[in-house]
Design an enzyme around this catalytic site. Sequence first.
Site, mmCIF file in Angstrom:
data_model
loop_
_atom_site.group_PDB
_atom_site.id
_atom_site.type_symbol
_atom_site.label_atom_id
_atom_site.label_comp_id
_atom_site.label_asym_id
_atom_site.label_seq_id
_atom_site.Cartn_x
_atom_site.Cartn_y
_atom_site.Cartn_z
ATOM 1 N N GLN A 231 20.294 29.790 54.953
ATOM 2 C CA GLN A 231 19.039 29.324 55.730
ATOM 3 C C GLN A 231 17.759 29.283 54.591
ATOM 4 O O GLN A 231 16.861 28.618 54.951
ATOM 5 C CB GLN A 231 18.616 29.958 56.983
ATOM 6 N N CYS B 197 27.454 26.737 66.717
ATOM 7 C CA CYS B 197 28.835 27.134 67.047
ATOM 8 C C CYS B 197 28.788 27.574 68.494
ATOM 9 O O CYS B 197 29.819 27.505 69.097
ATOM 10 C CB CYS B 197 29.061 28.139 66.067
HETATM 11 C C1 LIG Z 1 25.283 27.007 58.485
HETATM 12 C C2 LIG Z 1 25.405 28.666 58.106
HETATM 13 C C3 LIG Z 1 26.668 28.987 57.755
HETATM 14 C C4 LIG Z 1 27.851 28.162 57.243
HETATM 15 O O1 LIG Z 1 27.678 27.183 56.440
HETATM 16 P P1 LIG Z 1 28.924 25.858 56.199
HETATM 17 O O2 LIG Z 1 28.458 25.544 54.898
HETATM 18 O O3 LIG Z 1 28.445 24.855 57.411
HETATM 19 O O4 LIG Z 1 30.178 26.643 56.304
HETATM 20 C C5 LIG Z 1 26.723 30.160 57.325
HETATM 21 N N1 LIG Z 1 25.789 31.304 57.575
HETATM 22 C C6 LIG Z 1 24.545 30.637 58.032
HETATM 23 C C7 LIG Z 1 23.355 31.573 57.985
HETATM 24 C C8 LIG Z 1 24.501 29.362 58.051
HETATM 25 O O5 LIG Z 1 23.107 28.912 58.614
#
Ligand SMILES: *Cc1c(COP(=O)(O)O)cnc(C)c1O
Length: 394
Positions: free
Chosen positions: A183, A328
């Site tokens: 993030q 999710c």
């Molecule tokens: C979106 C997210 C993920 C997963 O990332 P993807 O590329 O969609 O697999 C993992 N950790 C955090 C903190 C996220 O926001």
Amino acid sequence: MNTNQEIYLDYQATTPVDQRVLDAMEPWLRDQFGNAASRSHAFGWEAGKAVEEARTILANGIGGQPREITFTSGATESNNLALLGCARACKERGMHLISARTEHKSVLEPLEALQAEGFEVTWLDVDREGHLKATQLEAALRPDTTLVSLMHGNNEVGTLHPIHELGTICQQHGAFFHCDATQTFGKEPINVAENGIDLLSASAHKMHGPKGVGILWIKSRPQVPFAPLMYGGGHERGIRPGTLNVPGIVGMGEAFQVTHESQSAEQNSIRNLRDALWEKLESIEGCTLNGSSSSRLAGNLNVSFKHVDGEALLASLEGIAASTGSACTSAELAPSHVLLAMGAESATARGSIRFSLGRGNTAAEIEWVAKRTQEEVKRLRELSPLHKMAQETQ
Ligand SMILES: *Cc1c(COP(=O)(O)O)cnc(C)c1O
């Protein structure tokens, strides 16, 4: 409904691909189709060069070395690779791991899989704002602790962890520090050396790059022990074999550059819009802020409204794309594991709604969203027997 008319406030789930990123990727989806691993012709050399340029941009951006970057399919894969790959390789040294309950599922679940293999995990508690203190980590570290996994910015409630302090403590105790920086990558300053980070995960699609591409950065001096999960072909120094996604990798490099070069100015303007939205929502009776009041992601606003169901509110806010909890958990209809770990009552956790702002949002949009939310909260409360009862007993 024409989805183009929707106001998008779900930037922490994913972001649109920036036009500059699309332009940078396009040649690699058309004529320049070479396999970056082909060493005997120009098609391969050109693709290989483009990959190395992206690798250099990404490494420089966090103060690492290009060869320490491994390309993956996204942060879910990077987190799995980091945790399973490092914990198993360090098994002889110790089988104790540390993390927190507020982590992303792609950290929690590999750690649970490691527990089933005989590893022990200490789950650090967080306070009501999602913060954890460096002293808690210090108290949990043991001589057999090999790996600590703590995120930088929380994707649901936006709370930022003090990665510099956490990393320094890991270093002092000889435990490796994995940081899920998905993030904050490109958006907040990160320096792997200064912050004491040994492994770092990030994803392109959270910063206006394409979906399905990410990185795992692994420190090489000294080398973090690592056991690969997949075999075949020897790409990416054997850490993650498979033909490289050249357009995606070029896109991730460009996305990082675009986001990074205007980092503080852009994040400040997003933060101002977020604060403007909060100022308006705060005036609604029974509205509470979830997450940190002092240290949070610029675009994140996670709120609960007393006696209002988050799903119902979201459904009634037609034309506004936001979410309850993370993308999710919203598919599961379960209360958010992050809010529950922060000590929220299940009703608050169920009632929460996350507005996440980003590039392209305008003050007019925020104005409209605040007005619509005020109206819908009022309408839903009028329909709520619980709210009526509470009013009558006052
Ligand atoms: C979106 C997210 C993920 C997963 O990332 P993807 O590329 O969609 O697999 C993992 N950790 C955090 C903190 C996220 O926001």
